[in-house]
Design a protein around this motif. Structure first.
Motif, short mmCIF file in Angstrom:
data_model
loop_
_atom_site.label_atom_id
_atom_site.label_comp_id
_atom_site.label_asym_id
_atom_site.label_seq_id
_atom_site.Cartn_x
_atom_site.Cartn_y
_atom_site.Cartn_z
N HIS A 70 10.68 3.91 0.86
CA HIS A 70 9.70 5.05 1.51
C HIS A 70 8.60 5.20 0.16
O HIS A 70 7.58 5.09 1.46
N ARG A 112 6.07 2.63 1.18
CA ARG A 112 5.45 2.39 2.27
C ARG A 112 4.35 3.56 2.46
O ARG A 112 3.19 3.64 2.53
N ALA A 113 4.42 4.26 1.56
CA ALA A 113 4.22 6.21 1.47
C ALA A 113 2.95 5.68 0.87
O ALA A 113 1.28 6.18 0.98
N GLY A 114 3.25 4.77 -0.20
CA GLY A 114 2.15 4.61 -1.04
C GLY A 114 1.21 5.59 -2.33
O GLY A 114 0.08 6.31 -2.65
N ARG A 115 2.41 6.61 -2.54
CA ARG A 115 2.29 7.88 -2.29
C ARG A 115 2.53 9.04 -2.86
O ARG A 115 3.58 9.02 -2.49
N ASP A 124 5.87 16.01 -1.24
CA ASP A 124 6.66 15.92 0.07
C ASP A 124 6.64 13.83 0.26
O ASP A 124 7.66 14.43 1.01
N LYS A 134 10.61 14.24 -1.41
CA LYS A 134 11.64 14.82 0.16
C LYS A 134 11.66 13.54 1.39
O LYS A 134 12.89 13.45 0.97
N ARG A 135 10.73 13.36 2.16
CA ARG A 135 11.13 12.06 2.69
C ARG A 135 11.85 10.68 1.80
O ARG A 135 12.74 10.58 3.14
N VAL A 169 15.53 11.71 1.88
CA VAL A 169 15.70 11.68 3.51
C VAL A 169 16.18 10.15 3.57
O VAL A 169 16.88 9.94 4.12
#
Lengths: 309, 309
Positions: free
Chosen positions: A245, A248-251, A255, A258-259, A262
Protein backbone atom coordinates in the motif's frame (compact mmCIF):
# COMPACT_ATOMS: atom_id res chain seq x y z
CA UNK A 1 7.96 2.74 -5.69
CA UNK A 2 9.85 -0.55 -5.66
CA UNK A 3 9.75 -3.04 -2.78
CA UNK A 4 12.54 -5.36 -1.72
CA UNK A 5 11.33 -8.21 0.45
CA UNK A 6 13.85 -10.44 2.14
CA UNK A 7 12.98 -13.49 4.19
CA UNK A 8 12.51 -17.22 3.83
CA UNK A 9 11.29 -19.35 0.98
CA UNK A 10 10.40 -22.66 2.54
CA UNK A 11 8.59 -25.94 2.60
CA UNK A 12 5.89 -26.05 5.25
CA UNK A 13 4.11 -29.00 6.80
CA UNK A 14 1.08 -27.75 8.68
CA UNK A 15 -1.41 -29.49 10.94
CA UNK A 16 -4.59 -27.88 12.18
CA UNK A 17 -7.30 -29.58 14.26
CA UNK A 18 -9.27 -29.96 11.05
CA UNK A 19 -6.82 -30.66 8.24
CA UNK A 20 -3.18 -30.92 7.25
CA UNK A 21 -0.82 -30.22 4.37
CA UNK A 22 2.63 -31.65 3.69
CA UNK A 23 5.65 -29.93 2.14
CA UNK A 24 3.73 -27.03 0.64
CA UNK A 25 5.31 -23.80 -0.57
CA UNK A 26 5.76 -21.36 2.32
CA UNK A 27 8.21 -18.92 3.85
CA UNK A 28 7.94 -15.31 4.95
CA UNK A 29 9.31 -13.80 1.73
CA UNK A 30 6.97 -15.93 -0.38
CA UNK A 31 3.86 -14.81 1.49
CA UNK A 32 5.00 -11.21 1.77
CA UNK A 33 6.02 -10.78 -1.88
CA UNK A 34 2.85 -12.37 -3.25
CA UNK A 35 0.70 -10.06 -1.10
CA UNK A 36 2.73 -6.95 -1.97
CA UNK A 37 2.56 -7.68 -5.69
CA UNK A 38 -1.23 -7.18 -5.69
CA UNK A 39 -0.60 -3.57 -4.78
CA UNK A 40 2.79 -2.62 -6.18
CA UNK A 41 4.25 -3.34 -9.62
CA UNK A 42 7.92 -3.69 -8.72
CA UNK A 43 8.43 -6.37 -6.06
CA UNK A 44 11.88 -7.90 -5.62
CA UNK A 45 12.47 -11.03 -3.60
CA UNK A 46 15.68 -12.03 -1.84
CA UNK A 47 15.95 -15.47 -0.23
CA UNK A 48 17.88 -18.72 -0.42
CA UNK A 49 16.67 -22.15 -1.55
CA UNK A 50 18.21 -25.58 -2.05
CA UNK A 51 18.59 -27.75 -5.13
CA UNK A 52 15.44 -29.58 -4.06
CA UNK A 53 13.26 -26.56 -4.75
CA UNK A 54 10.92 -27.30 -7.67
CA UNK A 55 11.05 -25.13 -10.78
CA UNK A 56 7.28 -24.90 -10.75
CA UNK A 57 7.41 -22.89 -7.52
CA UNK A 58 9.94 -20.48 -9.02
CA UNK A 59 7.66 -20.20 -12.02
CA UNK A 60 4.74 -19.49 -9.70
CA UNK A 61 6.59 -16.45 -8.36
CA UNK A 62 7.81 -15.32 -11.80
CA UNK A 63 4.37 -15.70 -13.36
CA UNK A 64 3.06 -13.28 -10.79
CA UNK A 65 5.60 -10.68 -11.88
CA UNK A 66 7.80 -11.01 -8.82
CA UNK A 67 11.47 -10.30 -9.49
CA UNK A 68 13.43 -13.39 -8.37
CA UNK A 69 16.86 -12.26 -9.54
CA UNK A 70 17.91 -12.31 -5.87
CA UNK A 71 16.66 -15.83 -5.18
CA UNK A 72 19.89 -17.66 -4.42
CA UNK A 73 20.04 -21.39 -5.19
CA UNK A 74 22.45 -23.64 -3.26
CA UNK A 75 22.37 -26.67 -5.58
CA UNK A 76 23.76 -29.17 -3.06
CA UNK A 77 21.70 -27.83 -0.18
CA UNK A 78 18.15 -28.40 1.04
CA UNK A 79 15.46 -25.75 1.29
CA UNK A 80 14.42 -24.45 4.73
CA UNK A 81 11.70 -26.63 6.24
CA UNK A 82 9.19 -25.71 8.93
CA UNK A 83 6.51 -27.84 10.50
CA UNK A 84 3.89 -26.73 13.00
CA UNK A 85 0.70 -27.86 14.66
CA UNK A 86 -2.10 -25.43 15.58
CA UNK A 87 -4.11 -25.75 18.76
CA UNK A 88 -7.86 -26.14 18.83
CA UNK A 89 -8.57 -22.39 18.82
CA UNK A 90 -5.95 -21.73 16.06
CA UNK A 91 -4.52 -18.84 18.11
CA UNK A 92 -1.55 -20.85 19.31
CA UNK A 93 0.77 -23.30 17.63
CA UNK A 94 3.64 -25.62 18.44
CA UNK A 95 6.63 -25.79 16.17
CA UNK A 96 7.26 -29.47 15.46
CA UNK A 97 10.39 -29.07 13.35
CA UNK A 98 12.67 -26.35 12.03
CA UNK A 99 15.34 -27.51 9.60
CA UNK A 100 17.33 -24.42 8.69
CA UNK A 101 19.25 -26.23 5.93
CA UNK A 102 20.50 -23.61 3.43
CA UNK A 103 19.14 -20.82 5.62
CA UNK A 104 21.88 -21.52 8.17
CA UNK A 105 24.54 -20.03 5.89
CA UNK A 106 22.39 -17.31 4.32
CA UNK A 107 24.52 -14.27 3.62
CA UNK A 108 22.52 -12.33 1.06
CA UNK A 109 24.40 -10.68 -1.78
CA UNK A 110 21.87 -8.38 -3.42
CA UNK A 111 21.88 -8.19 -7.23
CA UNK A 112 22.88 -4.69 -8.42
CA UNK A 113 19.34 -4.19 -9.71
CA UNK A 114 17.97 -4.48 -6.14
CA UNK A 115 20.20 -1.83 -4.62
CA UNK A 116 17.99 1.13 -5.48
CA UNK A 117 14.91 -0.39 -3.78
CA UNK A 118 12.63 2.25 -2.27
CA UNK A 119 10.83 0.22 0.38
CA UNK A 120 12.75 -2.52 2.18
CA UNK A 121 10.85 -5.28 4.00
CA UNK A 122 13.15 -7.12 6.39
CA UNK A 123 11.42 -10.40 7.14
CA UNK A 124 11.91 -12.18 10.44
CA UNK A 125 15.56 -13.35 10.15
CA UNK A 126 18.78 -13.16 12.14
CA UNK A 127 19.39 -9.44 12.75
CA UNK A 128 22.89 -9.89 11.31
CA UNK A 129 21.32 -10.95 8.00
CA UNK A 130 18.96 -7.97 8.18
CA UNK A 131 21.98 -5.70 8.73
CA UNK A 132 23.77 -7.27 5.78
CA UNK A 133 20.83 -6.31 3.56
CA UNK A 134 20.68 -2.76 4.86
CA UNK A 135 24.37 -2.32 4.06
CA UNK A 136 23.65 -3.06 0.42
CA UNK A 137 20.57 -0.92 -0.25
CA UNK A 138 21.39 2.65 -1.22
CA UNK A 139 19.38 5.19 0.73
CA UNK A 140 15.98 3.46 0.91
CA UNK A 141 12.93 5.65 1.50
CA UNK A 142 11.39 3.30 4.07
CA UNK A 143 12.72 0.33 6.02
CA UNK A 144 10.12 -2.01 7.50
CA UNK A 145 11.25 -4.73 9.89
CA UNK A 146 9.67 -7.85 11.36
CA UNK A 147 11.24 -9.84 14.18
CA UNK A 148 10.23 -12.40 16.81
CA UNK A 149 10.80 -13.44 20.40
CA UNK A 150 13.65 -15.78 19.38
CA UNK A 151 15.82 -12.86 18.19
CA UNK A 152 14.75 -10.62 21.06
CA UNK A 153 16.09 -13.27 23.43
CA UNK A 154 19.08 -14.60 21.48
CA UNK A 155 20.41 -11.57 19.64
CA UNK A 156 19.28 -8.42 21.48
CA UNK A 157 22.43 -6.44 20.72
CA UNK A 158 22.45 -6.94 16.95
CA UNK A 159 18.67 -6.46 16.88
CA UNK A 160 19.14 -3.05 18.53
CA UNK A 161 21.66 -2.06 15.85
CA UNK A 162 19.10 -3.02 13.19
CA UNK A 163 16.36 -1.05 14.94
CA UNK A 164 18.43 2.13 14.74
CA UNK A 165 18.07 1.93 10.95
CA UNK A 166 14.41 0.90 10.86
CA UNK A 167 11.50 3.25 10.12
CA UNK A 168 8.63 0.84 10.86
CA UNK A 169 8.81 -2.10 13.25
CA UNK A 170 6.04 -4.69 12.95
CA UNK A 171 5.69 -6.96 15.99
CA UNK A 172 2.94 -8.69 17.91
CA UNK A 173 1.87 -7.41 21.32
CA UNK A 174 3.77 -10.06 23.25
CA UNK A 175 6.98 -9.29 21.36
CA UNK A 176 6.54 -5.56 21.95
CA UNK A 177 6.22 -6.11 25.70
CA UNK A 178 9.21 -8.44 25.68
CA UNK A 179 11.42 -6.15 23.61
CA UNK A 180 10.69 -3.18 25.88
CA UNK A 181 10.47 -5.22 29.09
CA UNK A 182 7.26 -3.42 30.00
CA UNK A 183 3.84 -5.05 30.46
CA UNK A 184 1.99 -1.89 29.41
CA UNK A 185 1.71 -1.75 25.63
CA UNK A 186 1.66 2.04 25.34
CA UNK A 187 4.75 2.41 27.46
CA UNK A 188 6.42 -0.51 25.66
CA UNK A 189 5.85 1.20 22.31
CA UNK A 190 7.36 4.44 23.61
CA UNK A 191 10.46 2.58 24.72
CA UNK A 192 10.79 0.82 21.35
CA UNK A 193 10.43 4.10 19.49
CA UNK A 194 13.34 5.41 21.54
CA UNK A 195 15.40 2.53 20.07
CA UNK A 196 14.95 3.84 16.53
CA UNK A 197 11.72 3.07 14.66
CA UNK A 198 9.50 6.16 14.49
CA UNK A 199 6.51 4.03 13.60
CA UNK A 200 5.36 0.84 15.34
CA UNK A 201 2.69 -1.57 14.19
CA UNK A 202 1.49 -3.99 16.85
CA UNK A 203 -0.27 -7.05 15.47
CA UNK A 204 -2.83 -8.59 17.80
CA UNK A 205 -4.05 -11.53 15.72
CA UNK A 206 -7.81 -11.91 15.94
CA UNK A 207 -7.88 -8.64 17.92
CA UNK A 208 -6.63 -6.53 15.00
CA UNK A 209 -3.59 -4.30 14.74
CA UNK A 210 -2.50 -0.95 16.15
CA UNK A 211 -0.43 1.78 14.57
CA UNK A 212 1.67 4.20 16.58
CA UNK A 213 2.91 7.01 14.36
CA UNK A 214 3.98 10.46 15.51
CA UNK A 215 1.30 11.52 18.01
CA UNK A 216 -1.36 9.28 16.48
CA UNK A 217 -2.65 5.93 17.62
CA UNK A 218 -4.82 4.04 15.14
CA UNK A 219 -6.67 0.82 15.71
CA UNK A 220 -7.58 -1.49 12.86
CA UNK A 221 -9.93 -4.36 13.57
CA UNK A 222 -9.46 -7.89 12.33
CA UNK A 223 -12.24 -9.29 10.21
CA UNK A 224 -14.29 -11.68 12.32
CA UNK A 225 -14.19 -14.87 10.27
CA UNK A 226 -16.33 -17.89 10.97
CA UNK A 227 -14.07 -20.22 9.07
CA UNK A 228 -10.38 -19.68 9.75
CA UNK A 229 -8.60 -22.61 8.13
CA UNK A 230 -4.88 -21.88 8.55
CA UNK A 231 -3.25 -18.80 10.10
CA UNK A 232 0.17 -19.60 8.58
CA UNK A 233 1.67 -16.61 6.83
CA UNK A 234 -0.88 -14.10 8.10
CA UNK A 235 1.82 -11.90 9.61
CA UNK A 236 3.95 -12.01 6.46
CA UNK A 237 0.99 -11.24 4.24
CA UNK A 238 0.16 -8.36 6.56
CA UNK A 239 3.64 -6.93 6.02
CA UNK A 240 3.35 -7.43 2.26
CA UNK A 241 0.00 -5.66 2.12
CA UNK A 242 1.25 -2.88 4.39
CA UNK A 243 4.38 -2.27 2.32
CA UNK A 244 2.48 -2.68 -0.94
CA UNK A 245 0.00 0.00 0.00
CA UNK A 246 2.73 2.46 0.95
CA UNK A 247 4.73 1.77 -2.23
CA UNK A 248 1.58 2.31 -4.28
CA UNK A 249 0.71 5.52 -2.42
CA UNK A 250 4.31 6.71 -2.82
CA UNK A 251 3.94 8.79 0.32
CA UNK A 252 4.32 8.15 4.05
CA UNK A 253 1.88 10.51 5.77
CA UNK A 254 -0.06 9.36 8.82
CA UNK A 255 -3.18 8.65 6.76
CA UNK A 256 -1.11 6.51 4.39
CA UNK A 257 0.15 4.46 7.32
CA UNK A 258 -3.40 4.04 8.65
CA UNK A 259 -4.64 2.80 5.29
CA UNK A 260 -1.57 0.57 5.00
CA UNK A 261 -2.47 -1.12 8.28
CA UNK A 262 -6.00 -1.75 7.00
CA UNK A 263 -4.61 -3.04 3.69
CA UNK A 264 -2.29 -5.41 5.55
CA UNK A 265 -5.25 -6.61 7.60
CA UNK A 266 -7.32 -7.09 4.44
CA UNK A 267 -4.63 -9.22 2.81
CA UNK A 268 -4.16 -11.26 6.00
CA UNK A 269 -7.90 -11.86 6.22
CA UNK A 270 -7.79 -13.58 2.85
CA UNK A 271 -4.83 -15.86 3.48
CA UNK A 272 -6.26 -17.48 6.62
CA UNK A 273 -9.40 -18.63 4.81
CA UNK A 274 -7.59 -21.52 3.07
CA UNK A 275 -4.52 -23.64 3.64
CA UNK A 276 -1.12 -22.14 2.89
CA UNK A 277 -1.00 -19.70 0.00
CA UNK A 278 -4.06 -21.09 -1.72
CA UNK A 279 -6.38 -18.17 -1.12
CA UNK A 280 -3.99 -15.41 -2.19
CA UNK A 281 -3.04 -16.83 -5.57
CA UNK A 282 -5.99 -15.49 -7.52
CA UNK A 283 -7.43 -12.41 -5.84
CA UNK A 284 -8.94 -9.62 -7.90
CA UNK A 285 -8.60 -5.87 -7.24
CA UNK A 286 -12.37 -5.83 -6.69
CA UNK A 287 -12.09 -8.43 -3.92
CA UNK A 288 -9.32 -6.47 -2.22
CA UNK A 289 -11.09 -3.11 -2.52
CA UNK A 290 -14.38 -4.66 -1.44
CA UNK A 291 -12.88 -6.10 1.69
CA UNK A 292 -11.16 -2.80 2.46
CA UNK A 293 -14.63 -1.23 2.57
CA UNK A 294 -15.85 -4.02 4.86
CA UNK A 295 -13.00 -3.22 7.25
CA UNK A 296 -13.87 0.47 7.17
CA UNK A 297 -17.48 -0.23 8.02
CA UNK A 298 -16.51 -2.58 10.81
CA UNK A 299 -15.15 0.18 13.02
CA UNK A 300 -16.96 3.28 11.79
CA UNK A 301 -18.71 5.03 14.67
CA UNK A 302 -22.03 6.39 13.37
CA UNK A 303 -22.79 10.06 13.96
CA UNK A 304 -25.52 10.87 16.45
CA UNK A 305 -28.85 11.44 14.74
CA UNK A 306 -31.28 12.88 17.22
CA UNK A 307 -30.19 12.22 20.75
CA UNK A 308 -30.81 12.97 23.48
CA UNK A 309 -34.38 11.94 22.66
CA UNK B 1 -36.14 6.03 29.67
CA UNK B 2 -35.61 4.55 33.12
CA UNK B 3 -32.91 2.00 33.95
CA UNK B 4 -33.10 -0.71 36.57
CA UNK B 5 -29.72 -2.10 37.51
CA UNK B 6 -29.52 -5.16 39.69
CA UNK B 7 -26.32 -6.67 40.99
CA UNK B 8 -24.02 -6.51 43.99
CA UNK B 9 -23.13 -3.72 46.36
CA UNK B 10 -19.96 -4.85 48.06
CA UNK B 11 -16.79 -4.24 49.97
CA UNK B 12 -13.70 -4.88 47.84
CA UNK B 13 -10.11 -5.45 48.86
CA UNK B 14 -7.89 -5.11 45.81
CA UNK B 15 -4.19 -5.73 45.28
CA UNK B 16 -2.34 -4.75 42.14
CA UNK B 17 1.41 -5.08 41.57
CA UNK B 18 1.69 -1.38 42.32
CA UNK B 19 -0.83 -0.57 45.06
CA UNK B 20 -3.65 -1.87 47.19
CA UNK B 21 -6.93 -0.79 48.77
CA UNK B 22 -8.84 -2.36 51.65
CA UNK B 23 -12.60 -2.62 52.13
CA UNK B 24 -13.53 0.02 49.59
CA UNK B 25 -17.00 0.44 48.10
CA UNK B 26 -17.51 -1.89 45.15
CA UNK B 27 -20.00 -4.25 43.56
CA UNK B 28 -21.40 -4.61 40.07
CA UNK B 29 -24.57 -2.60 40.71
CA UNK B 30 -22.58 0.22 42.31
CA UNK B 31 -20.24 0.59 39.35
CA UNK B 32 -22.98 0.11 36.79
CA UNK B 33 -25.47 2.54 38.34
CA UNK B 34 -22.90 5.29 38.84
CA UNK B 35 -21.80 5.03 35.21
CA UNK B 36 -25.37 4.91 33.87
CA UNK B 37 -26.37 7.96 35.91
CA UNK B 38 -23.99 10.18 33.90
CA UNK B 39 -26.11 9.49 30.84
CA UNK B 40 -29.63 8.78 32.07
CA UNK B 41 -31.70 10.66 34.65
CA UNK B 42 -33.72 7.81 36.10
CA UNK B 43 -31.44 5.05 37.41
CA UNK B 44 -32.82 2.57 39.93
CA UNK B 45 -30.60 0.23 41.93
CA UNK B 46 -31.56 -3.14 43.37
CA UNK B 47 -29.12 -4.99 45.63
CA UNK B 48 -28.73 -6.29 49.17
CA UNK B 49 -26.40 -5.05 51.92
CA UNK B 50 -25.73 -5.91 55.57
CA UNK B 51 -26.07 -3.84 58.73
CA UNK B 52 -22.35 -3.12 58.47
CA UNK B 53 -22.81 -0.98 55.36
CA UNK B 54 -21.95 2.65 56.16
CA UNK B 55 -24.61 5.34 55.70
CA UNK B 56 -22.06 7.49 53.91
CA UNK B 57 -21.94 5.00 51.05
CA UNK B 58 -25.73 5.04 50.73
CA UNK B 59 -25.53 8.83 50.78
CA UNK B 60 -22.90 8.69 48.02
CA UNK B 61 -25.37 6.86 45.78
CA UNK B 62 -28.33 9.08 46.76
CA UNK B 63 -26.34 12.27 46.27
CA UNK B 64 -25.69 11.22 42.70
CA UNK B 65 -29.44 10.94 42.08
CA UNK B 66 -29.50 7.13 42.04
CA UNK B 67 -32.79 5.67 43.28
CA UNK B 68 -31.94 3.31 46.16
CA UNK B 69 -35.50 2.44 47.14
CA UNK B 70 -34.67 -1.14 46.16
CA UNK B 71 -31.49 -1.38 48.22
CA UNK B 72 -32.43 -4.04 50.75
CA UNK B 73 -30.73 -3.92 54.16
CA UNK B 74 -30.35 -7.10 56.24
CA UNK B 75 -29.55 -5.53 59.61
CA UNK B 76 -28.07 -8.63 61.20
CA UNK B 77 -26.15 -9.66 58.09
CA UNK B 78 -22.82 -8.69 56.59
CA UNK B 79 -22.30 -7.08 53.19
CA UNK B 80 -20.87 -9.13 50.32
CA UNK B 81 -17.07 -9.05 50.35
CA UNK B 82 -14.69 -9.71 47.45
CA UNK B 83 -10.93 -9.69 47.42
CA UNK B 84 -8.65 -10.12 44.42
CA UNK B 85 -5.07 -9.78 43.32
CA UNK B 86 -4.09 -8.68 39.82
CA UNK B 87 -1.16 -10.14 37.95
CA UNK B 88 1.76 -8.13 36.67
CA UNK B 89 0.10 -7.29 33.33
CA UNK B 90 -3.26 -6.45 34.99
CA UNK B 91 -5.07 -8.62 32.43
CA UNK B 92 -5.55 -11.51 34.83
CA UNK B 93 -6.49 -11.72 38.46
CA UNK B 94 -6.85 -14.29 41.21
CA UNK B 95 -9.82 -14.16 43.54
CA UNK B 96 -8.45 -14.34 47.07
CA UNK B 97 -11.77 -14.35 48.92
CA UNK B 98 -15.48 -14.28 48.20
CA UNK B 99 -17.73 -13.94 51.23
CA UNK B 100 -21.28 -14.02 49.91
CA UNK B 101 -22.76 -13.06 53.31
CA UNK B 102 -26.19 -11.45 52.70
CA UNK B 103 -25.90 -12.15 48.98
CA UNK B 104 -26.38 -15.87 49.69
CA UNK B 105 -30.06 -15.35 50.49
CA UNK B 106 -30.74 -12.55 48.02
CA UNK B 107 -34.29 -12.86 46.71
CA UNK B 108 -35.05 -9.42 45.33
CA UNK B 109 -38.50 -8.00 45.92
CA UNK B 110 -38.70 -4.97 43.64
CA UNK B 111 -40.40 -1.84 45.00
CA UNK B 112 -43.61 -1.06 43.06
CA UNK B 113 -41.91 2.06 41.69
CA UNK B 114 -39.31 -0.10 39.93
CA UNK B 115 -41.76 -2.34 38.08
CA UNK B 116 -42.24 -0.02 35.10
CA UNK B 117 -38.49 0.17 34.36
CA UNK B 118 -37.73 0.53 30.64
CA UNK B 119 -34.19 -0.84 30.47
CA UNK B 120 -33.24 -3.69 32.79
CA UNK B 121 -29.57 -4.42 33.51
CA UNK B 122 -29.15 -7.85 34.99
CA UNK B 123 -25.75 -7.86 36.65
CA UNK B 124 -23.69 -11.01 36.99
CA UNK B 125 -25.74 -12.98 39.57
CA UNK B 126 -27.28 -16.41 39.97
CA UNK B 127 -29.58 -16.85 36.95
CA UNK B 128 -32.40 -17.71 39.34
CA UNK B 129 -32.08 -14.24 40.89
CA UNK B 130 -32.03 -12.71 37.40
CA UNK B 131 -35.22 -14.64 36.59
CA UNK B 132 -36.84 -13.44 39.81
CA UNK B 133 -36.23 -9.85 38.70
CA UNK B 134 -37.58 -10.41 35.21
CA UNK B 135 -40.79 -11.82 36.71
CA UNK B 136 -41.37 -8.54 38.50
CA UNK B 137 -40.72 -6.00 35.75
CA UNK B 138 -43.73 -5.27 33.58
CA UNK B 139 -42.92 -5.44 29.88
CA UNK B 140 -39.47 -3.84 29.78
CA UNK B 141 -38.30 -2.33 26.49
CA UNK B 142 -34.81 -3.82 26.71
CA UNK B 143 -33.25 -6.51 28.90
CA UNK B 144 -29.44 -6.48 29.12
CA UNK B 145 -27.70 -9.37 30.84
CA UNK B 146 -24.19 -10.01 32.15
CA UNK B 147 -22.99 -13.42 33.29
CA UNK B 148 -19.72 -15.26 33.90
CA UNK B 149 -18.03 -18.63 33.54
CA UNK B 150 -19.15 -19.68 37.04
CA UNK B 151 -22.84 -19.62 36.05
CA UNK B 152 -22.15 -21.10 32.61
CA UNK B 153 -20.62 -24.10 34.39
CA UNK B 154 -22.79 -24.35 37.51
CA UNK B 155 -26.24 -23.27 36.33
CA UNK B 156 -26.44 -23.78 32.55
CA UNK B 157 -30.12 -24.73 32.59
CA UNK B 158 -31.41 -21.73 34.50
CA UNK B 159 -29.04 -19.47 32.55
CA UNK B 160 -30.64 -20.71 29.31
CA UNK B 161 -34.09 -19.85 30.63
CA UNK B 162 -32.86 -16.34 31.42
CA UNK B 163 -31.30 -15.98 27.95
CA UNK B 164 -34.67 -16.65 26.32
CA UNK B 165 -35.88 -13.38 27.86
CA UNK B 166 -32.74 -11.34 27.18
CA UNK B 167 -32.32 -8.82 24.36
CA UNK B 168 -28.61 -8.06 24.81
CA UNK B 169 -26.07 -10.42 26.33
CA UNK B 170 -22.75 -8.88 27.41
CA UNK B 171 -19.95 -11.41 27.88
CA UNK B 172 -16.22 -11.60 27.37
CA UNK B 173 -14.77 -13.63 24.51
CA UNK B 174 -13.80 -16.57 26.70
CA UNK B 175 -17.29 -16.78 28.16
CA UNK B 176 -18.85 -16.60 24.70
CA UNK B 177 -16.75 -19.54 23.50
CA UNK B 178 -17.55 -21.48 26.66
CA UNK B 179 -21.29 -20.80 26.55
CA UNK B 180 -21.53 -21.89 22.92
CA UNK B 181 -18.88 -24.62 23.19
CA UNK B 182 -17.23 -23.33 20.02
CA UNK B 183 -13.68 -21.93 19.72
CA UNK B 184 -14.61 -19.67 16.81
CA UNK B 185 -16.07 -16.41 18.10
CA UNK B 186 -18.32 -15.73 15.10
CA UNK B 187 -19.84 -19.19 15.25
CA UNK B 188 -20.10 -18.98 19.05
CA UNK B 189 -22.07 -15.75 18.77
CA UNK B 190 -24.44 -17.32 16.24
CA UNK B 191 -25.11 -20.18 18.62
CA UNK B 192 -25.75 -17.82 21.54
CA UNK B 193 -28.15 -15.75 19.46
CA UNK B 194 -30.09 -18.93 18.79
CA UNK B 195 -30.52 -19.22 22.58
CA UNK B 196 -32.45 -15.93 22.76
CA UNK B 197 -30.49 -12.66 22.77
CA UNK B 198 -30.75 -10.91 19.39
CA UNK B 199 -27.78 -8.73 20.24
CA UNK B 200 -24.44 -9.84 21.65
CA UNK B 201 -21.66 -7.65 22.97
CA UNK B 202 -18.31 -9.40 23.36
CA UNK B 203 -15.89 -7.60 25.67
CA UNK B 204 -12.24 -8.22 24.94
CA UNK B 205 -10.58 -6.12 27.65
CA UNK B 206 -7.63 -4.20 26.28
CA UNK B 207 -8.59 -5.43 22.80
CA UNK B 208 -11.89 -3.53 22.77
CA UNK B 209 -15.44 -4.81 22.32
CA UNK B 210 -17.51 -6.22 19.50
CA UNK B 211 -21.19 -5.80 18.78
CA UNK B 212 -23.22 -8.38 16.88
CA UNK B 213 -26.63 -6.94 16.01
CA UNK B 214 -28.88 -8.12 13.19
CA UNK B 215 -26.55 -8.52 10.20
CA UNK B 216 -24.03 -5.99 11.51
CA UNK B 217 -20.73 -6.55 13.24
CA UNK B 218 -19.16 -3.52 14.87
CA UNK B 219 -15.77 -3.28 16.48
CA UNK B 220 -15.00 -0.68 19.13
CA UNK B 221 -11.39 -0.24 20.20
CA UNK B 222 -10.23 0.11 23.77
CA UNK B 223 -8.37 3.27 24.60
CA UNK B 224 -4.66 2.47 24.85
CA UNK B 225 -3.76 3.72 28.31
CA UNK B 226 -0.25 4.04 29.61
CA UNK B 227 -1.31 4.05 33.22
CA UNK B 228 -3.93 1.44 34.05
CA UNK B 229 -4.21 1.42 37.82
CA UNK B 230 -7.06 -0.97 38.61
CA UNK B 231 -9.32 -2.84 36.15
CA UNK B 232 -11.93 -3.63 38.85
CA UNK B 233 -15.44 -2.72 37.74
CA UNK B 234 -14.53 -2.02 34.12
CA UNK B 235 -17.07 -4.55 32.86
CA UNK B 236 -19.83 -3.21 35.10
CA UNK B 237 -19.09 0.38 34.13
CA UNK B 238 -19.18 -0.73 30.49
CA UNK B 239 -22.70 -2.11 31.01
CA UNK B 240 -23.77 1.07 32.81
CA UNK B 241 -22.47 3.28 30.03
CA UNK B 242 -23.97 1.03 27.37
CA UNK B 243 -27.41 0.98 29.03
CA UNK B 244 -27.19 4.68 29.88
CA UNK B 245 -26.58 5.63 26.28
CA UNK B 246 -29.51 3.55 25.05
CA UNK B 247 -31.86 4.92 27.72
CA UNK B 248 -30.83 8.46 26.79
CA UNK B 249 -31.23 7.78 23.07
CA UNK B 250 -34.64 6.22 23.75
CA UNK B 251 -34.22 4.09 20.67
CA UNK B 252 -32.61 0.77 19.81
CA UNK B 253 -31.50 1.01 16.18
CA UNK B 254 -28.20 -0.49 15.09
CA UNK B 255 -26.44 2.90 15.19
CA UNK B 256 -27.68 3.40 18.75
CA UNK B 257 -26.18 0.07 19.75
CA UNK B 258 -22.87 0.97 18.09
CA UNK B 259 -22.69 4.27 19.92
CA UNK B 260 -23.72 2.51 23.14
CA UNK B 261 -20.72 0.16 22.81
CA UNK B 262 -18.41 3.14 22.37
CA UNK B 263 -20.04 4.91 25.33
CA UNK B 264 -19.56 1.82 27.48
CA UNK B 265 -15.90 1.70 26.40
CA UNK B 266 -15.50 5.40 27.20
CA UNK B 267 -16.86 4.96 30.72
CA UNK B 268 -14.71 1.87 31.28
CA UNK B 269 -11.62 3.76 30.12
CA UNK B 270 -12.12 6.26 32.93
CA UNK B 271 -12.66 3.80 35.76
CA UNK B 272 -9.41 1.88 35.23
CA UNK B 273 -7.30 5.03 35.59
CA UNK B 274 -7.65 5.08 39.39
CA UNK B 275 -8.37 2.63 42.17
CA UNK B 276 -11.95 1.46 42.66
CA UNK B 277 -14.65 4.02 41.90
CA UNK B 278 -12.40 7.01 42.43
CA UNK B 279 -12.16 8.17 38.84
CA UNK B 280 -15.89 7.99 38.03
CA UNK B 281 -17.18 10.03 40.94
CA UNK B 282 -16.67 13.47 39.42
CA UNK B 283 -16.72 13.24 35.63
CA UNK B 284 -18.09 16.09 33.55
CA UNK B 285 -20.18 15.78 30.38
CA UNK B 286 -17.31 17.49 28.55
CA UNK B 287 -14.87 14.80 29.66
CA UNK B 288 -17.23 12.04 28.53
CA UNK B 289 -18.01 13.67 25.17
CA UNK B 290 -14.35 14.48 24.62
CA UNK B 291 -13.26 10.93 25.16
CA UNK B 292 -16.06 9.69 22.89
CA UNK B 293 -14.45 11.76 20.12
CA UNK B 294 -11.05 10.26 20.95
CA UNK B 295 -12.52 6.79 20.53
CA UNK B 296 -14.05 7.75 17.20
CA UNK B 297 -10.73 9.05 15.91
CA UNK B 298 -8.91 5.96 17.12
CA UNK B 299 -10.54 3.69 14.56
CA UNK B 300 -11.55 6.06 11.77
CA UNK B 301 -10.08 4.90 8.45
CA UNK B 302 -9.06 7.99 6.47
CA UNK B 303 -10.37 8.34 2.93
CA UNK B 304 -7.85 7.96 0.14
CA UNK B 305 -6.56 11.31 -1.05
CA UNK B 306 -4.66 10.80 -4.24
CA UNK B 307 -3.56 7.20 -4.65
CA UNK B 308 -2.39 5.44 -6.66
CA UNK B 309 0.29 8.09 -6.98
Amino acid sequence: MSILTIGTVAFDTIETPFDQATMILGGSATYSAIAARYLADDVRLSAVIGGDFPDKYIALLEDRGIDVTGLEVIEDGKTFFWSGRYHYDLNNRDTLATHLNVLAGFNPELPPSYRDSDVVCLGNLDPLVQLRVLEQVEDPDLVICDTMNYWIEKAPESLKIVLQQVDVLIVNDEEARQLADDPNLVRAVSKIRAMGPATIVVKKGEHGAMLFHEQSIFWAPALPLDNIVDPTGAGDVFMGGFAGHLARAGRFEVDDFKRAVVTGSVMASFVVEEFGLENILALTPEQIDGRFEVFKALSAVPVAVSEPA
